[in-house]
Design a protein around this motif. Structure first.
Motif, PDB file in Angstrom:
ATOM      1  N   GLU A   1       0.820  -1.224   0.000  1.00  0.00           N
ATOM      2  CA  GLU A   1       0.000   0.000   0.000  1.00  0.00           C
ATOM      3  C   GLU A   1       0.848   1.265   0.000  1.00  0.00           C
ATOM      4  OE1 GLU A   1      -3.069  -0.064   2.991  1.00  0.00           O
ATOM      5  OE2 GLU A   1      -3.580  -2.159   2.589  1.00  0.00           O
ATOM      6  N   GLY A   2       2.151   1.093  -0.168  1.00  0.00           N
ATOM      7  CA  GLY A   2       2.999   2.265  -0.331  1.00  0.00           C
ATOM      8  C   GLY A   2       3.527   2.869   0.958  1.00  0.00           C
ATOM      9  N   PHE A   3       3.385   2.167   2.075  1.00  0.00           N
ATOM     10  CA  PHE A   3       3.929   2.681   3.335  1.00  0.00           C
ATOM     11  C   PHE A   3       5.447   2.477   3.403  1.00  0.00           C
ATOM     12  CE2 PHE A   3      -0.483   2.235   4.595  1.00  0.00           C
ATOM     13  CZ  PHE A   3      -0.665   3.268   5.510  1.00  0.00           C
ATOM     14  N   ALA A   4       6.103   3.376   4.112  1.00  0.00           N
ATOM     15  CA  ALA A   4       7.479   3.138   4.557  1.00  0.00           C
ATOM     16  C   ALA A   4       7.344   2.475   5.925  1.00  0.00           C
ATOM     17  CB  ALA A   4       8.254   4.434   4.663  1.00  0.00           C
ATOM     18  N   VAL A   5       7.601   1.175   5.978  1.00  0.00           N
ATOM     19  CA  VAL A   5       7.296   0.389   7.176  1.00  0.00           C
ATOM     20  C   VAL A   5       8.531   0.236   8.051  1.00  0.00           C
ATOM     21  CG1 VAL A   5       6.402  -1.798   8.048  1.00  0.00           C
ATOM     22  CG2 VAL A   5       5.510  -0.848   5.903  1.00  0.00           C
ATOM     23  N   LEU A   6       8.399   0.622   9.316  1.00  0.00           N
ATOM     24  CA  LEU A   6       9.475   0.479  10.310  1.00  0.00           C
ATOM     25  C   LEU A   6       8.978  -0.509  11.363  1.00  0.00           C
ATOM     26  CD1 LEU A   6       9.317   3.645   9.224  1.00  0.00           C
ATOM     27  CD2 LEU A   6      11.171   3.952  10.869  1.00  0.00           C
ATOM     28  N   PRO A   7       9.217  -1.811  11.178  1.00  0.00           N
ATOM     29  CA  PRO A   7       8.634  -2.797  12.093  1.00  0.00           C
ATOM     30  C   PRO A   7       9.426  -2.965  13.391  1.00  0.00           C
ATOM     31  CG  PRO A   7       9.806  -3.908  10.334  1.00  0.00           C
ATOM     32  CD  PRO A   7       9.939  -2.433  10.068  1.00  0.00           C
ATOM     33  N   TYR A   8       8.676  -3.032  14.473  1.00  0.00           N
ATOM     34  CA  TYR A   8       9.218  -3.303  15.808  1.00  0.00           C
ATOM     35  C   TYR A   8       9.284  -4.814  15.984  1.00  0.00           C
ATOM     36  CZ  TYR A   8       9.104  -3.630  20.930  1.00  0.00           C
ATOM     37  OH  TYR A   8       9.372  -3.931  22.239  1.00  0.00           O
ATOM     38  N   ILE A   9      10.499  -5.345  16.240  1.00  0.00           N
ATOM     39  CA  ILE A   9      10.657  -6.802  16.283  1.00  0.00           C
ATOM     40  C   ILE A   9      11.529  -7.243  17.444  1.00  0.00           C
ATOM     41  CG2 ILE A   9      10.381  -7.125  13.787  1.00  0.00           C
ATOM     42  CD1 ILE A   9      13.485  -7.368  13.628  1.00  0.00           C
ATOM     43  N   ASN A  10      11.341  -8.485  17.819  1.00  0.00           N
ATOM     44  CA  ASN A  10      12.314  -9.146  18.668  1.00  0.00           C
ATOM     45  C   ASN A  10      13.618  -9.245  17.862  1.00  0.00           C
ATOM     46  OD1 ASN A  10      13.436 -10.545  20.770  1.00  0.00           O
ATOM     47  ND2 ASN A  10      12.285 -12.433  20.422  1.00  0.00           N
ATOM     48  N   ALA A  11      14.755  -9.342  18.540  1.00  0.00           N
ATOM     49  CA  ALA A  11      16.037  -9.305  17.838  1.00  0.00           C
ATOM     50  C   ALA A  11      16.326 -10.647  17.172  1.00  0.00           C
ATOM     51  CB  ALA A  11      17.145  -8.898  18.800  1.00  0.00           C
ATOM     52  N   ASP A  12      15.572 -10.942  16.122  1.00  0.00           N
ATOM     53  CA  ASP A  12      15.717 -12.200  15.397  1.00  0.00           C
ATOM     54  C   ASP A  12      16.307 -11.900  14.023  1.00  0.00           C
ATOM     55  OD1 ASP A  12      15.241 -14.350  13.623  1.00  0.00           O
ATOM     56  OD2 ASP A  12      13.577 -15.069  14.841  1.00  0.00           O
ATOM     57  N   PRO A  13      17.549 -12.285  13.801  1.00  0.00           N
ATOM     58  CA  PRO A  13      18.223 -11.924  12.550  1.00  0.00           C
ATOM     59  C   PRO A  13      17.521 -12.447  11.288  1.00  0.00           C
ATOM     60  CG  PRO A  13      19.845 -12.580  14.179  1.00  0.00           C
ATOM     61  CD  PRO A  13      18.497 -12.911  14.756  1.00  0.00           C
ATOM     62  N   ILE A  14      16.935 -13.637  11.363  1.00  0.00           N
ATOM     63  CA  ILE A  14      16.298 -14.179  10.157  1.00  0.00           C
ATOM     64  C   ILE A  14      15.008 -13.418   9.867  1.00  0.00           C
ATOM     65  CG2 ILE A  14      15.355 -16.252   9.056  1.00  0.00           C
ATOM     66  CD1 ILE A  14      18.381 -16.347   9.589  1.00  0.00           C
ATOM     67  N   LEU A  15      14.250 -13.115  10.899  1.00  0.00           N
ATOM     68  CA  LEU A  15      13.048 -12.298  10.722  1.00  0.00           C
ATOM     69  C   LEU A  15      13.414 -10.934  10.152  1.00  0.00           C
ATOM     70  CD1 LEU A  15       9.992 -11.894  11.133  1.00  0.00           C
ATOM     71  CD2 LEU A  15      10.532 -11.028  13.427  1.00  0.00           C
ATOM     72  N   ALA A  16      14.480 -10.344  10.668  1.00  0.00           N
ATOM     73  CA  ALA A  16      14.926  -9.037  10.177  1.00  0.00           C
ATOM     74  C   ALA A  16      15.220  -9.109   8.680  1.00  0.00           C
ATOM     75  CB  ALA A  16      16.166  -8.579  10.950  1.00  0.00           C
ATOM     76  N   LYS A  17      15.891 -10.166   8.272  1.00  0.00           N
ATOM     77  CA  LYS A  17      16.226 -10.315   6.855  1.00  0.00           C
ATOM     78  C   LYS A  17      14.953 -10.483   6.018  1.00  0.00           C
ATOM     79  CE  LYS A  17      19.708 -10.069   5.125  1.00  0.00           C
ATOM     80  NZ  LYS A  17      20.160  -8.819   4.421  1.00  0.00           N
TER      81      LYS A  17
ATOM     82  N   LEU B   1      12.000  -9.306   6.670  1.00  0.00           N
ATOM     83  CA  LEU B   1      11.308  -8.015   6.609  1.00  0.00           C
ATOM     84  C   LEU B   1      12.005  -7.089   5.615  1.00  0.00           C
ATOM     85  CD1 LEU B   1      10.526  -7.746  10.395  1.00  0.00           C
ATOM     86  CD2 LEU B   1       8.799  -7.684   8.587  1.00  0.00           C
ATOM     87  N   GLU B   2      13.330  -7.151   5.605  1.00  0.00           N
ATOM     88  CA  GLU B   2      14.068  -6.360   4.615  1.00  0.00           C
ATOM     89  C   GLU B   2      13.690  -6.805   3.206  1.00  0.00           C
ATOM     90  OE1 GLU B   2      18.343  -6.129   5.278  1.00  0.00           O
ATOM     91  OE2 GLU B   2      18.695  -6.074   3.115  1.00  0.00           O
ATOM     92  N   GLU B   3      13.655  -8.112   2.997  1.00  0.00           N
ATOM     93  CA  GLU B   3      13.298  -8.641   1.678  1.00  0.00           C
ATOM     94  C   GLU B   3      11.863  -8.271   1.293  1.00  0.00           C
ATOM     95  OE1 GLU B   3      16.363 -12.437   2.109  1.00  0.00           O
ATOM     96  OE2 GLU B   3      14.200 -12.743   2.311  1.00  0.00           O
ATOM     97  N   ALA B   4      11.016  -8.113   2.304  1.00  0.00           N
ATOM     98  CA  ALA B   4       9.622  -7.732   2.043  1.00  0.00           C
ATOM     99  C   ALA B   4       9.493  -6.243   1.710  1.00  0.00           C
ATOM    100  CB  ALA B   4       8.760  -8.076   3.251  1.00  0.00           C
ATOM    101  N   GLY B   5      10.601  -5.498   1.792  1.00  0.00           N
ATOM    102  CA  GLY B   5      10.565  -4.094   1.400  1.00  0.00           C
ATOM    103  C   GLY B   5      10.429  -3.097   2.535  1.00  0.00           C
TER     104      GLY B   5
ATOM    105  N   THR C   1      20.923  -4.194   5.006  1.00  0.00           N
ATOM    106  CA  THR C   1      21.255  -3.126   4.062  1.00  0.00           C
ATOM    107  C   THR C   1      20.287  -1.954   4.246  1.00  0.00           C
ATOM    108  OG1 THR C   1      19.829  -4.100   2.376  1.00  0.00           O
ATOM    109  CG2 THR C   1      22.132  -4.794   2.377  1.00  0.00           C
ATOM    110  N   ILE C   2      19.345  -2.091   5.167  1.00  0.00           N
ATOM    111  CA  ILE C   2      18.468  -0.981   5.558  1.00  0.00           C
ATOM    112  C   ILE C   2      18.865  -0.551   6.971  1.00  0.00           C
ATOM    113  CG2 ILE C   2      16.494  -1.561   4.080  1.00  0.00           C
ATOM    114  CD1 ILE C   2      15.293  -3.131   6.426  1.00  0.00           C
ATOM    115  N   PRO C   3      18.484   0.654   7.386  1.00  0.00           N
ATOM    116  CA  PRO C   3      18.885   1.111   8.729  1.00  0.00           C
ATOM    117  C   PRO C   3      18.329   0.211   9.838  1.00  0.00           C
ATOM    118  CG  PRO C   3      18.150   2.976   7.409  1.00  0.00           C
ATOM    119  CD  PRO C   3      17.820   1.738   6.619  1.00  0.00           C
ATOM    120  N   VAL C   4      19.155  -0.003  10.847  1.00  0.00           N
ATOM    121  CA  VAL C   4      18.749  -0.754  12.038  1.00  0.00           C
ATOM    122  C   VAL C   4      18.567   0.251  13.180  1.00  0.00           C
ATOM    123  CG1 VAL C   4      19.398  -2.516  13.711  1.00  0.00           C
ATOM    124  CG2 VAL C   4      19.987  -2.809  11.284  1.00  0.00           C
TER     125      VAL C   4
END
Lengths: 275, 275, 275, 275
Positions: free
Chosen positions: D143-159, D161-165, D196-199
């Motif tokens: 829907e065109g949002f710039a999404v900044l997701p709040y997550i547990n520190a899970d490296p695979i989940l982070a990756k 989410l990055e791949e999801a844009g 490759t996106i800001p943490v």
């Protein structure tokens, strides 16, 4: 007051139950990374483990160190925990879990439906995929497996896996084989507080003190492989881990003293010197 | 390769020698803070301790919990370590040490010249005075005592006490009875590296994991009192401490795996799936 | 409520007083280990330090990097803190302290009676000798020096040095130049609680977060040399240390939130969705 | 060699870019938990934050402390980060994100498509749901949002989410408002190494030293709310956090000294005493 005998009796009673099956030891180990089968056998004996995990893919492909593994241990005494190491997706893991069940049957464990579920897309840190793991767990539970999923220490994921019918959750202390110890203690503590299934701390433990720490936190069991198999003296380290996990369990049951900001004399200073 | 039997034989050989006297256990405990004598006896039995420290002043003055202490333990089996708790100056400690020697003789330990030297001017943190401790140690060594000084974890002070002829050094992990664990690990590590006499970590240990940690660092022995005596179940905690200190010692001898920044697979991914 | 202006005014007021002399900055640095004088000058400027310590023996002997040091800094703006680095005994340190006073006079600081007292018999860890340090401090106080002794984090020793008339105590966080951070936090905390003279954390700080941590604990000042001089970009790290020590001081004054075992929502969940 | 001026110029250049938008400050804060609007305004000013997060549901429902929030800040200078606090499922979060976009438009930020995505089924620890978060993120990115997701520190989940844009990932240091600091440092380090996106480290930071630590690890930004809003002096703590996050960033760029097991003299002992 509880006597020493009563204490020992209680300890005998304190068994670990996973998917309805009862185990005396709360320490699990693996078969990877030993220098020889002989050393592996001695280490497993010294550890007094009853559950030993085996990488199905490596046995299947007769990978180095896995030829003859099936014959190297006495499977009438050790409960096999087939694992899906090497699987990067839910689909791969589901297929390998099924192979694992066949493998257990061939070794005479007809009713063994256990599987240690690993879905690991990442070759560097070997960290598990939460999405793929939940997906595979849901399918394997449907197929009648007792699923023991290997997960990052995420309390919400742990709860969802429990709700999906998993037999345990196996949060990692730190990356596999890293020997960094319990780096996710705060999250593991929350998982333990909220779980109604056994919590098995898996991966990262490098020393007996770390093994004891996890048990003192209230973990129900531990899986330790590299720290034993790659120690300079593997059987001795296996013994040390056995002693330490018992110590930690006993301490968890014994009620530790509170941590205080100040000192508190062992020998209070009420006396006066009369010499 | 070392067999399990060889391993156990080595363990039997691994005794602690203090001032020429040989001990099998590397865990020492005390007599303070127990709720009853019965609980104390059970805990000491469960701990398998051979050395038990006693506050001379409290016995002398029949302080609460110390009336009848002399008769409460079987001093033909336990080596008494008289301590100078309650002494604020070198002079006081020297006088109390002499009383302690008399006490040991009365209990049938004719050749017991051990003294745990405590010079503690501070009532809040119960931290020892480095200057007064060194001064008292020098005098007591001259008088033929085997001096085991309780010190802050100061490597240079430890070396000076060794040079003065002390039998051990006893650096504290954290304030007595605080249960904070090993807060001075970096300094204790340096003390261990440089000592040619046994290093006994004393005070602050609250849990078996902390006991194991100190032994893994290479400590020669531990003294643990409050964490046992004040645990909800004191004899069970005593047993846990016994197991943990053994685990830590065994690990120290077994060569732990190195800590790695990255993961290292237990089940390397060389296989491919063939299903 | 305090306004931002009031806050800034308060900050301006918050000066460090040592031996009656007032300083605005709570960060001290040194002159050793820089790659060039120019980098040293830039780093000291970026750090906004007012007190800079100098090794008297190295200037005296024109050791490498110390030729011309006297001329390299503007001593009309920087307060010199002569130190007795390289002294292994009390006697040596006393003699070098006297030389330091002469040196300060030659540089135009007629009333500078400061000395950073280091008595270091150990070449590997560079840890100070508690006995020799106390002995030298007592003598130097008699001779009118403002003595700033470098010590292991021993609370009783700190108290004795304060009673002997020292101007500050300077406990080490971890061995000099090791960059290990604050390894003795528990003891330093006790020293701070009990001191009526400024406590300067000296040695071991490797990063701004460690500098901030020491100030948050209530340290009055810091001395940081290696972490600045040997950083890849020394002036930038000097600036970072300046900012961090200010941040830590401000936080100490601002009253941090308590640590809680559980979460506490930033945005409490009292609303309901109405979409 | 880099001069101080060059250093400061570089610092000016070091901006944070999120979804193509450039920010000078790397510190974000929130609007919850302040005692008064005045204190909030002063704290945000002292923090020099450019991004401030607002709980959409609370504004929508005029929850206590949120009436008039829209008017309390100057939204021509502060970039609003609407968050979905209070949403337990992906669906709820998606709806609230859309409301947030409308809210930003009403406040004059026509092109603001940012959303801090929180999917939090757990009321005690306020920990995010990895499955629901990924699901909502995928929809909101579409829907065109710039999404900044709040997550547990899970490296695979982070990756994933990055791949999801997603525009950033926001791993938590420890539970929201707990002030426990960076408990998941090992995992956050892995996330930083691989992103490759800001943490943005979000939740748990209690002190400036912890803020500096996260930046030294290489985090691109921080979000700190409770530690500022609930400090005894909120504006002063806001200032401290600003200084500390700058210090940490500067240190990250400046190349810290390596940690050494042994000491390394600031003033090498090559001189000899000549008195």
């Amino acid at each position: 007051m509880q006597t020493l005998n009563m204490l020992l009796e209680t300890a005998l009673d304190d068994s670990l139950v996973i998917a309805g099956r009862r185990f005396t030891s709360r320490l699990m180990t693996g078969t990877g990374k030993y220098r020889t089968f002989e050393e592996m056998r001695q280490s497993i004996a010294a550890s007094e483990c009853e559950i030993v995990t085996v990488a199905v893919r490596r046995v299947q492909t007769q990978a180095p160190g896995h030829e003859g593994l099936a014959d190297a241990l006495d499977w009438s005494k050790i409960w096999m925990l087939p694992n899906t190491a090497g699987c990067q997706t839910a689909d791969e893991a589901i297929r390998v879990a099924r192979l694992g069940r066949e493998m257990a049957k061939l070794l005479g464990q007809e009713d063994n439906n256990f599987v240690k579920l690993e879905v690991i897309p990442d070759a560097k840190y070997l960290l598990p995929d939460p999405i793929g793991t939940l997906e595979a767990a849901e399918q394997l539970v449907k197929e009648g497996f007792a699923v023991l999923p290997y997960i990052n220490a995420d309390p919400i994921l742990a709860k969802r896996l429990e709700e999906a019918g998993c037999a345990t959750v196996m949060p990692l202390g730190s990356p596999i084989g890293s020997g960094q110890g319990i780096k996710n203690a705060a999250n593991i503590q929350i998982i333990i507080e909220n779980a109604t299934i056994p919590v098995v701390v898996d991966a990262g433990i490098g020393t007996p003190s770390e093994a004891a720490q996890a048990m003192e936190m209230g973990a129900d069991a531990l899986l330790i492989n590299t720290a034993i198999a790659q120690a300079a003296n593997a059987p001795a380290m296996a013994r040390a881990m056995h002693l330490a996990h018992q110590a930690g369990r006993l301490a968890y049951q014994s009620g530790r003293i509170p941590v205080k900001a100040y000192a508190s004399a062992s020998s209070p200073l009420t006396g006066t010197i009369t010499s």
